[in-house]
Enzyme design. Sequence first.
Site, PDB file in Angstrom:
ATOM      1  NE  ARG A 253      -6.623   3.684   5.038  1.00 13.11           N
ATOM      2  CZ  ARG A 253      -7.802   3.426   4.461  1.00 13.11           C
ATOM      3  NH1 ARG A 253      -8.050   2.234   3.994  1.00 13.11           N
ATOM      4  NH2 ARG A 253      -8.683   4.363   4.340  1.00 13.11           N
TER       5      ARG A 253
ATOM      6  N   GLY B 251      -7.752  -7.773   5.565  1.00 11.60           N
ATOM      7  CA  GLY B 251      -8.557  -7.828   6.790  1.00 11.60           C
ATOM      8  C   GLY B 251      -7.862  -8.447   7.986  1.00 11.60           C
TER       9      GLY B 251
ATOM     10  CB  THR C   1       9.788 -36.956  -4.208  1.00 14.14           C
ATOM     11  OG1 THR C   1       8.754 -36.741  -5.167  1.00 14.14           O
ATOM     12  CG2 THR C   1      11.126 -36.579  -4.798  1.00 14.14           C
ATOM     13  CG  ASN C   2       4.766 -39.826  -3.578  1.00 14.29           C
ATOM     14  OD1 ASN C   2       4.798 -38.600  -3.550  1.00 14.29           O
ATOM     15  ND2 ASN C   2       4.076 -40.500  -4.486  1.00 14.29           N
ATOM     16  CG  ASP C   3       7.996 -45.062  -1.212  1.00  9.24           C
ATOM     17  OD1 ASP C   3       7.560 -45.285  -0.069  1.00  9.24           O
ATOM     18  OD2 ASP C   3       7.536 -45.597  -2.236  1.00  9.24           O
TER      19      ASP C   3
ATOM     20  CE  LYS D  73      -3.767  -0.286   2.441  1.00 10.09           C
ATOM     21  NZ  LYS D  73      -4.313  -0.599   3.749  1.00 10.09           N
TER      22      LYS D  73
ATOM     23  NE  ARG E 115      -6.234  -4.336  -2.739  1.00  8.21           N
ATOM     24  CZ  ARG E 115      -6.700  -4.622  -1.546  1.00  8.21           C
ATOM     25  NH1 ARG E 115      -5.881  -4.914  -0.587  1.00  8.21           N
ATOM     26  NH2 ARG E 115      -7.992  -4.628  -1.298  1.00  8.21           N
TER      27      ARG E 115
ATOM     28  NE  ARG F  16       5.622 -48.400  -9.211  1.00 11.39           N
ATOM     29  CZ  ARG F  16       5.105 -47.638  -8.256  1.00 11.39           C
ATOM     30  NH1 ARG F  16       5.837 -46.700  -7.685  1.00 11.39           N
ATOM     31  NH2 ARG F  16       3.853 -47.801  -7.879  1.00 11.39           N
TER      32      ARG F  16
ATOM     33  CG  HIS G  76      -5.079 -45.919  -2.478  1.00 10.93           C
ATOM     34  ND1 HIS G  76      -6.417 -45.890  -2.767  1.00 10.93           N
ATOM     35  CD2 HIS G  76      -4.492 -46.622  -3.463  1.00 10.93           C
ATOM     36  CE1 HIS G  76      -6.632 -46.569  -3.873  1.00 10.93           C
ATOM     37  NE2 HIS G  76      -5.472 -47.025  -4.318  1.00 10.93           N
TER      38      HIS G  76
ATOM     39  CE1 TYR H 104       9.830 -37.993 -16.008  1.00 10.46           C
ATOM     40  CE2 TYR H 104      11.851 -38.277 -17.259  1.00 10.46           C
ATOM     41  CZ  TYR H 104      10.894 -38.779 -16.392  1.00 10.46           C
ATOM     42  OH  TYR H 104      11.009 -40.050 -15.899  1.00 10.46           O
TER      43      TYR H 104
ATOM     44  CG  MET I 289      -2.093  -7.161  10.171  1.00 11.03           C
ATOM     45  SD  MET I 289      -0.480  -6.750   9.571  1.00 11.03           S
ATOM     46  CE  MET I 289      -0.740  -6.619   7.834  1.00 11.03           C
TER      47      MET I 289
ATOM     48  CB  CYS J  28       7.283 -40.367 -11.162  1.00 14.38           C
ATOM     49  SG  CYS J  28       8.049 -41.654 -10.165  1.00 14.38           S
TER      50      CYS J  28
ATOM     51  CB  SER K 238      11.751 -41.992 -12.249  1.00 13.20           C
ATOM     52  OG  SER K 238      10.607 -41.249 -11.948  1.00 13.20           O
TER      53      SER K 238
ATOM     54  CD  GLU L  42      10.368 -45.897  -4.941  1.00 11.38           C
ATOM     55  OE1 GLU L  42       9.367 -45.217  -4.715  1.00 11.38           O
ATOM     56  OE2 GLU L  42      10.331 -46.975  -5.556  1.00 11.38           O
TER      57      GLU L  42
HETATM   58  C1  PEP Z   1       7.017 -42.453  -4.979  1.00  9.16           C
HETATM   59  O1  PEP Z   1       7.343 -43.146  -4.038  1.00  9.16           O
HETATM   60  O2  PEP Z   1       7.290 -41.242  -5.062  1.00  9.16           O
HETATM   61  C2  PEP Z   1       6.235 -43.014  -6.084  1.00  9.16           C
HETATM   62  C3  PEP Z   1       5.960 -42.301  -7.139  1.00  9.16           C
HETATM   63  O3  PEP Z   1       5.782 -44.278  -5.938  1.00  9.16           O
HETATM   64  P1  PEP Z   1       4.488 -44.674  -5.090  1.00  9.16           P
HETATM   65  O4  PEP Z   1       3.774 -43.413  -4.729  1.00  9.16           O
HETATM   66  O5  PEP Z   1       3.674 -45.551  -5.966  1.00  9.16           O
HETATM   67  O6  PEP Z   1       5.079 -45.387  -3.936  1.00  9.16           O
HETATM   68 MG    MG Z   2       7.258 -45.296  -4.223  1.00  5.94          MG
END
Ligand code: PEP
Ligand code: MG
Length: 904
Positions: A100, A109, A799-801, A27, A372, A650, A490, A883, A111, A863, A796, A777
């Site tokens: 203000r 809203g 990154t979940n595991d 502002k 703004r 996979r 899941h 990618y 502050m 992935c 690949s 992973e």
């Molecule tokens: C993961 O682990 O990131 C992955 C893509 O495999 P999943 O989620 O099936 O374990």
């Molecule tokens: Mg996995």
Amino acid sequence: MSNKRVYTFGNGQAEGKADMRNLLGGKGANLAEMNLIGVPVPAGFTITTEVCTEYNLKGKEAVVELMRAEVEAGVAATEKVMNAKFGSTGEAFPLLLSVRSGARASMPGMMNTVLNLGMNDDAVKIVAEKSGNEKFAYDSYRRFIHMYGDVVMGVEAEEGEHNPFEVVLDELKEAKGYKLDTELTAEDLKELVEKYKAVVREHAGVDFPTNPWDQLWGAVCAVFDSWNTERAILYRRMEQIPDEWGTAVNVQAMVYGNMGETSATGVCFSRDAATGEDLFNGEYLINAQGEDVVAGVRTPLEITKIGSQRWAERNGTSEEERQKNFLSMEEAMPELYAELNEVQQKLEDHYSDMQDMEFTVQDGKLWMLQTRSGKRTGAAMVKMAIDMLEEGRIDEKTAILRQEPNKLDELLHPVFDQAALDAAKELSKGLPASPGAATGQVVFSADAAEKWAADGKKVILVRRETSPEDLKGMYAAEGILTERGGMTSHAAVVARGMGKCCISSAAGLTVTGSSMSINGVEYKEGDFISLNGTTGIVYEGKVATITPSLDGDFGKMMDLAEKNTRMYVRTNADSPADAQTAREFGAKGIGLCRTEHMFFEGDRIWKMREMILAETVEGREEALAKLLPIQREDFYGILKAMDGFGVTIRLLDPPLHEFTPNDLESQKEMAEKLGVDVKVVTEKVEGLHEFNPMLGHRGCRLGNTYPEITVMQARAIIEAACDLKKEGLDPKPEIMVPLIGTVKELKMQEELIRSTAAKVFEEKGVEVDYMVGTMIEIPRAALTANEVAEVAEFFSFGTNDLTQMTFGYSRDDAGKFLPIYIEKGILKQDPFQALDQTGVGQLVEMGCQKGRAARPELKLGICGEHGGEPSSVEFCHRTGLDYVSCSPFRVPIARLAAAQANLR
Ligand code: PEP
Ligand code: MG
């Protein structure tokens, strides 16, 4: 920090400017800039955000002393420009101030604000006399006591009671028989002022401050204090605004829209924030203050004639009636409107972006109070950027960087009709696991979902949590609601893949077999509920939805992204239909095809279960032979849908118990169907039980203990590819081994795959190019990536595991504590949603560097669910990945984020 704490502005001059947003807040920076470009702005000054940080460190008294001289000079400069005197006792018109907040990022809203500051028993008399409007003077005074009492002196309602100022106001109105505040006379307002002072005395234990300087310091400190209120902290956490930024304080001369019929106040936008249409629009009220517009005390009118006509059409108001009672500003105040229209155009031209502005007309003179960049819907965001690009106002880079990738979601999923949503009753809030809107009748099993959907009903599948067995029910449902599970549960992962709305871990929800209760209220099969997967809110009953269409601007934006990206985007898809959807959204290949998802369709599960029950290699091979043609057919479809692009398939990953039934009834059914004693089944199920299945017998550990599974899957993939090649297509299979921690685990699988492929090539008399690679992973795989890359042609990052194993947080149980961790600030974000760049990110970087050192042409991708999350996509770009891969409906988001990363 610099020694300068206060920046003045007024009369076409300013010490600050637009690009000093970090120091002056949004502002303050724009107030300065408006002065510099000749837009009329009431004079004032900005106390910097650095002072807020200083205030939090050194405390009130010390900081007031540090800024006192500069603030006094700021007030003096303002007095000069406005020809008024702060704390006037006679001659001059009293300078009244607004105080203000104004942070770097807008925190609407959150502050505090104080208006009409400087009013006291003396000032009000002079204002009344000089303005010739006693009612206006005392109305300003009583508003000031109310606001200051609330904000600075902490006068508020006791638990369960009404605000004490409002109680006094209502009592007076009732006694006089008034309906509206506007009916109050000057005498009433004088009476209210005294009563309000008494309220302050009673609740705060001290008299209302009469000295304007005391008032000013109180208000400035209250704004700084409001940076650390619970709601402001919570908002920052949600919006990821750092606590260190602090807020600036803008002190500015008041101007009044409530001085009579030649005064007005309003809010306007240089383009339509909902649709993006290039149409100046907004609302105003004659003889009113800004708070009246915001609070909806009176219904504001449209600013433009066309806006007013459209409004009348929507409302069924006749043109005659409109002209009598609802005139637009354009018609009612044509000259001021012309001036406002010019200013709005000037501001949009200057900032090259849609502006959201506040203005006041005081006795026939227009003042701008704020400008703004306006908040906008996803559709408007895309349209305005493309329009402005085509109008030559902005370049491609600006058009792309101005997008909020996540907002594209609104363009891809059905959304609730806003009016219907406003009227709906909230039942619960959970994690916004998969965006979109869904309305339907609740069912509690996948079978029921399928059955009801087959009868043409729309259903919401409600489960305690979902498992692969629920897949067909999820397909059939409009949306999914679960009692448990986090953002990578899941249900969440699968729903996002399907582009289906899902809410997980809904608060107060208990699911029991054939019913559910939400905060104690029972719901039965067939009851209607609605889910907003974008906010995580569950509503009672049916809420109307609308399906947004993907118009030409969306396509143009995607083309721009394509042109400006280095990284490309693949999709996580397990069926030809999903692959096709993703391809239409611009996916260039599949980054993850989870083969296990294919085993649940139709009667395939029985063949899988037969394989699981087999006690010998031969027995398993016999069952696998039955699965082979089915798998081949699936891979054929997917490779065909993604013809010409890489398709990463996979090998089997989940622990086998996920394929067997848990309850005795279903186990009996399984025994009957497979012609074995029920004991065989129950013992098998018991045998498959693991304490930590996520760390147990899964991933490549399956393929290394049952090599025949790998052989079957490799054969199915290569046979499908050979068949397509024979048809003249260009299949590019990439076979991916999951969950390896040592190179040996990969090597054994690779040998099986390559020898199988060689056999198939010989049988088919044709060869296809294929790759063998692995998921990274498990932390050890990243740590030894140089060894792994000796065998793997691609990595690949799963990154979940990888997140699960690096943090040691179970993906399926973290929903119990992660929200608390985030609330307490232990974690800034859910690491399963946004990649933890400091920790997990190091493993990704190490994997890339070590992998490429051993094999320079190593193909790198991601992935895990992070592949569709903008800040993680940016990280992947920086780290040099080729990618990212994400669920089909996140492909456009990832494409845009990848282009942004490339342009930043
Ligand atoms: C993961 O682990 O990131 C992955 C893509 O495999 P999943 O989620 O099936 O374990
Ligand atoms: Mg996995």
